[in-house]
Design an enzyme around this catalytic site. Structure first.
Site, short mmCIF file in Angstrom:
data_model
loop_
_atom_site.label_atom_id
_atom_site.label_comp_id
_atom_site.label_asym_id
_atom_site.label_seq_id
_atom_site.Cartn_x
_atom_site.Cartn_y
_atom_site.Cartn_z
N GLU A 96 -6.66 14.93 8.43
CA GLU A 96 -7.42 16.03 7.83
C GLU A 96 -6.56 17.25 7.51
O GLU A 96 -6.34 18.11 8.36
CB GLU A 96 -8.57 16.46 8.76
CG GLU A 96 -9.39 17.62 8.18
CD GLU A 96 -10.55 18.08 9.08
OE1 GLU A 96 -10.63 17.66 10.24
OE2 GLU A 96 -11.35 18.88 8.59
N LYS A 108 -9.36 12.87 5.28
CA LYS A 108 -10.47 13.83 5.30
C LYS A 108 -10.01 15.11 4.62
O LYS A 108 -9.46 16.01 5.26
CB LYS A 108 -10.89 14.11 6.75
CG LYS A 108 -11.97 15.16 6.90
CD LYS A 108 -12.64 15.09 8.26
CE LYS A 108 -13.61 16.23 8.46
NZ LYS A 108 -14.45 16.07 9.65
#
Ligand code: 13P
Length: 339
Positions: free
Chosen positions: A177, A219
């Protein structure tokens, strides 16, 4: 490392019509969320709130996995069942946040580096033992005058890749992420430029660290206008810019992209995802791993009162269902309840 097993978990997390609930708020973050609804952040309140989320009937039709925090993965439902088992029984895969937060990057005012690599190799097997099958590490990139610097992006990309390699060694699917924040007055074009650079470096590092992309998930943020930008891009422009950016830098070996909501309203996050999926023809699954966009209406309905739990569960089920529709490209704003 068994890439086949990691790949199976990665695919199940982005199964059609499903996405991930990020319920891994750290102690300071959940305190902030509770403060907004005037609920004290005690261990029991945190447990009761997560219990509400994880025992919502019907949610497993739309939720494939839940990201937990270190405290939460060790907690139990009101009937004494460990949360991990509550999730597994519904076919929901438990995951774990393993980073230790974004801290000031020395020498680079306004920039951050995510900590948590020291000792990570020792911590991961315990999480797997507790039931986790995937993990999350968040890097934070801020846009401002003179930032982000190349050095900050590189340092964060390197840490993400070291984390991802360690996860795979331990049999956990890494969710990678790198979040480019939407705070600030920057344009959507600037967000696209920065996100392109960030993702390019992240994938270069993942490859250099011999991470099996098939056994990982990305992500990212969507490509959006800064919150303070006078002209706000609509869902069509956001969807187009996001898919264009990802097409340029994310290899198709990655099975799924699970967006963060990052401060978008629940409705915006669902609509943007819906438009992207309605466009079709992306080489990866386009899904969600939302925290606030799934939970904001739940928190506002719950407000710490046991009597509000049934209504709060309905609020969660509704957001999950609408995002499930967005996953299939079937979402329309007409499906939203009247304000
Ligand atoms: P938001 O969807 O609220 O951005 O949270 C997702 C997340 O897990 C951030 O790390």
């Amino acid at each position: 490392m068994n890439v086949g097993e990691l790949e199976a978990v990665a695919r199940s997390l982005v199964a059609p019509g499903k996405g991930i609930l990020a319920a891994d708020e750290s102690a300071p973050t959940i305190e902030k969320r509770f403060k907004a609804i005037e609920v004290p952040s005690t261990e029991e309140n945190r447990r009761a709130y997560r219990d509400l989320l994880f025992t919502t009937p019907g949610v497993s039709e739309f939720i494939s996995g839940v990201i937990l925090y270190d405290e939460t993965i060790r907690q139990r439902s009101s009937d004494g069942t460990p949360f991990t088992m509550v999730l597994e029984r519904q076919g929901i895969v438990p995951g774990i946040k393993v980073d230790e937060g974004a801290k000031a990057l020395v020498g680079f005012p306004g920039e951050k580096i995510t900590e948590g690599l020291d000792g990570l190799r020792k911590r991961l097997p315990e999480y797997r033992e507790l039931g986790a099958r995937f993990a999350k590490w968040r890097a934070v990139i801020d846009i401002g005058t003179g930032i982000p610097t190349r050095y900050c992006i590189q340092a964060n990309a390197h840490a993400l890749a070291r984390y991802a390699a360690l996860c795979q060694e331990a049999g956990l699917v890494p969710i990678v992420e790198p979040e480019v924040l939407m705070d600030g007055a920057h344009t959507i074009e600037r967000c696209e430029e920065v996100t392109t650079e960030v993702l390019s470096l992240v994938f270069a590092e993942l490859t250099a660290h011999r991470v099996a992309l098939e056994g990982s998930l990305l992500k990212p943020n969507m490509i959006v206008s800064g919150k303070g930008c006078p002209t706000q891009a609509g869902a069509g422009q956001v969807a187009e810019a996001t898919v264009r950016t990802l097409s340029r830098v994310v290899p198709p070996a990655v099975h799924g992209i699970v967006f963060l909501s990052g401060g978008q309203t629940p409705r915006q996050a669902t609509e943007n995802l819906g438009v992207m999926n309605a466009m079709g023809k992306a080489p990866w699954e386009l899904s969600f791993s939302y925290g606030r966009a799934l939970q904001d209406p739940v928190l506002k309905t719950w407000r710490g009162k046991a009597a509000n739990i049934p209504a709060a569960k309905q609020a969660f089920l509704l957001r999950a269902k609408l995002n499930g529709a967005a996953r299939r490209g079937n979402y329309s704003t007409a499906m939203e309840p009247a304000a």
